[in-house]
Motif scaffolding. Structure first.
Motif, mmCIF file in Angstrom:
data_model
loop_
_atom_site.group_PDB
_atom_site.id
_atom_site.type_symbol
_atom_site.label_atom_id
_atom_site.label_comp_id
_atom_site.label_asym_id
_atom_site.label_seq_id
_atom_site.Cartn_x
_atom_site.Cartn_y
_atom_site.Cartn_z
ATOM 1 N N VAL A 152 3.251 6.341 -9.674
ATOM 2 C CA VAL A 152 3.631 5.120 -8.943
ATOM 3 C C VAL A 152 4.288 4.122 -9.895
ATOM 4 C CG1 VAL A 152 2.714 3.119 -7.688
ATOM 5 C CG2 VAL A 152 1.927 5.427 -7.113
ATOM 6 N N LYS A 153 3.735 3.978 -11.097
ATOM 7 C CA LYS A 153 4.322 3.064 -12.085
ATOM 8 C C LYS A 153 5.746 3.476 -12.456
ATOM 9 C CE LYS A 153 0.114 1.472 -14.295
ATOM 10 N NZ LYS A 153 -0.704 1.486 -15.520
ATOM 11 N N CYS A 154 5.991 4.779 -12.552
ATOM 12 C CA CYS A 154 7.334 5.271 -12.893
ATOM 13 C C CYS A 154 8.330 5.041 -11.758
ATOM 14 C CB CYS A 154 7.289 6.756 -13.227
ATOM 15 S SG CYS A 154 6.507 7.120 -14.792
ATOM 16 N N HIS A 155 7.870 5.088 -10.521
ATOM 17 C CA HIS A 155 8.757 5.002 -9.370
ATOM 18 C C HIS A 155 9.147 3.559 -9.013
ATOM 19 C CE1 HIS A 155 10.595 6.588 -5.718
ATOM 20 N NE2 HIS A 155 10.075 5.562 -5.075
ATOM 21 N N TYR A 156 8.248 2.612 -9.212
ATOM 22 C CA TYR A 156 8.467 1.229 -8.792
ATOM 23 C C TYR A 156 8.656 0.290 -9.980
ATOM 24 C CZ TYR A 156 6.850 2.394 -4.071
ATOM 25 O OH TYR A 156 6.713 2.944 -2.829
ATOM 26 N N ASP A 157 9.462 -0.735 -9.769
ATOM 27 C CA ASP A 157 9.523 -1.842 -10.710
ATOM 28 C C ASP A 157 8.212 -2.610 -10.587
ATOM 29 O OD1 ASP A 157 12.134 -1.336 -11.568
ATOM 30 O OD2 ASP A 157 13.007 -2.506 -9.926
ATOM 31 N N LYS B 92 0.013 -2.613 -4.351
ATOM 32 C CA LYS B 92 -1.262 -3.080 -4.907
ATOM 33 C C LYS B 92 -2.396 -2.083 -4.637
ATOM 34 C CE LYS B 92 0.382 -7.223 -5.919
ATOM 35 N NZ LYS B 92 1.580 -6.952 -6.635
ATOM 36 N N LEU B 93 -2.238 -1.257 -3.593
ATOM 37 C CA LEU B 93 -3.287 -0.343 -3.188
ATOM 38 C C LEU B 93 -2.739 1.074 -3.089
ATOM 39 C CD1 LEU B 93 -6.200 0.023 -2.072
ATOM 40 C CD2 LEU B 93 -5.258 -0.440 0.184
ATOM 41 N N ILE B 94 -3.448 2.021 -3.672
ATOM 42 C CA ILE B 94 -3.083 3.441 -3.592
ATOM 43 C C ILE B 94 -4.217 4.159 -2.866
ATOM 44 C CG2 ILE B 94 -2.625 5.563 -4.872
ATOM 45 C CD1 ILE B 94 -1.635 3.781 -7.197
ATOM 46 N N GLU C 109 0.821 -1.195 0.000
ATOM 47 C CA GLU C 109 0.000 0.000 0.000
ATOM 48 C C GLU C 109 0.864 1.256 0.000
ATOM 49 O OE1 GLU C 109 -2.819 1.959 3.389
ATOM 50 O OE2 GLU C 109 -3.034 -0.191 3.021
ATOM 51 N N ILE C 110 0.372 2.299 -0.667
ATOM 52 C CA ILE C 110 1.027 3.596 -0.644
ATOM 53 C C ILE C 110 -0.065 4.652 -0.463
ATOM 54 C CG2 ILE C 110 0.978 3.858 -3.152
ATOM 55 C CD1 ILE C 110 3.694 5.322 -2.920
ATOM 56 N N SER C 111 0.228 5.669 0.334
ATOM 57 C CA SER C 111 -0.744 6.740 0.599
ATOM 58 C C SER C 111 -0.230 8.060 0.061
ATOM 59 C CB SER C 111 -0.981 6.876 2.102
ATOM 60 O OG SER C 111 -1.597 5.722 2.609
ATOM 61 N N PHE C 112 -1.149 8.846 -0.478
ATOM 62 C CA PHE C 112 -0.849 10.172 -0.991
ATOM 63 C C PHE C 112 -1.677 11.208 -0.254
ATOM 64 C CE2 PHE C 112 0.770 7.737 -4.457
ATOM 65 C CZ PHE C 112 1.689 8.541 -5.108
ATOM 66 N N GLY D 268 -3.760 26.923 -8.298
ATOM 67 C CA GLY D 268 -4.952 26.232 -8.783
ATOM 68 C C GLY D 268 -4.672 24.756 -8.982
ATOM 69 N N GLY D 269 -5.695 23.960 -8.971
ATOM 70 C CA GLY D 269 -5.519 22.525 -9.099
ATOM 71 C C GLY D 269 -5.128 21.921 -7.763
ATOM 72 N N PHE D 270 -4.416 20.797 -7.819
ATOM 73 C CA PHE D 270 -4.040 20.068 -6.611
ATOM 74 C C PHE D 270 -2.613 19.562 -6.715
ATOM 75 C CE2 PHE D 270 -8.537 19.598 -7.443
ATOM 76 C CZ PHE D 270 -9.095 19.997 -6.236
ATOM 77 N N CYS D 271 -1.939 19.466 -5.576
ATOM 78 C CA CYS D 271 -0.631 18.812 -5.527
ATOM 79 C C CYS D 271 -0.793 17.549 -4.689
ATOM 80 C CB CYS D 271 0.482 19.646 -4.944
ATOM 81 S SG CYS D 271 0.165 21.220 -4.307
ATOM 82 N N THR D 272 -0.120 16.529 -5.110
ATOM 83 C CA THR D 272 -0.162 15.271 -4.375
ATOM 84 C C THR D 272 1.261 14.854 -4.057
ATOM 85 O OG1 THR D 272 -0.092 13.914 -6.370
ATOM 86 C CG2 THR D 272 -2.259 14.541 -5.572
ATOM 87 N N ARG D 273 1.417 14.252 -2.883
ATOM 88 C CA ARG D 273 2.729 13.708 -2.520
ATOM 89 C C ARG D 273 2.526 12.434 -1.742
ATOM 90 N NH1 ARG D 273 3.993 15.260 2.926
ATOM 91 N NH2 ARG D 273 2.567 16.884 3.599
ATOM 92 N N ALA D 274 3.362 11.471 -2.028
ATOM 93 C CA ALA D 274 3.300 10.196 -1.329
ATOM 94 C C ALA D 274 3.873 10.379 0.074
ATOM 95 C CB ALA D 274 4.086 9.136 -2.085
#
Length: 71
Positions: A48-53, A59-61, A8-11, A19-25
């Motif tokens: 997430v796909k770019c950061h992890y193999d 499995k869960l975001i 699991e990873i949380s943002f 304007g808009g939103f910023c997200t950070r893990a």
């Protein structure tokens, strides 16, 4: 060598000043900015796909919203 995998990873999702939103893990150096909530899910998944193999990818975001009330 043993791989470190997580299930699991949380943002944290916050209003962006411009304007808009910023997200950070939380606990992992993954950041992304989005224009609207419709774009949010896909851009977070892509980050997430770019950061992890593939074998190590969570499995869960989870998205935690901290949105300021409009005045």
């Amino acid at each position: 060598m043993q791989r470190k995998t997580c299930n699991e990873i949380s943002f944290l999702v916050e209003d962006a000043a411009e304007g808009g939103f910023c997200t950070r893990a939380l606990g992992v150096p993954i950041f992304t900015d989005v224009k609207d909530l419709n774009d949010l899910r896909q851009k977070v998944r892509d980050a997430v796909k770019c950061h992890y193999d593939p074998a190590d990818r969570p499995k869960l975001i989870r998205l935690h919203f901290q949105i300021a009330a409009k005045r």
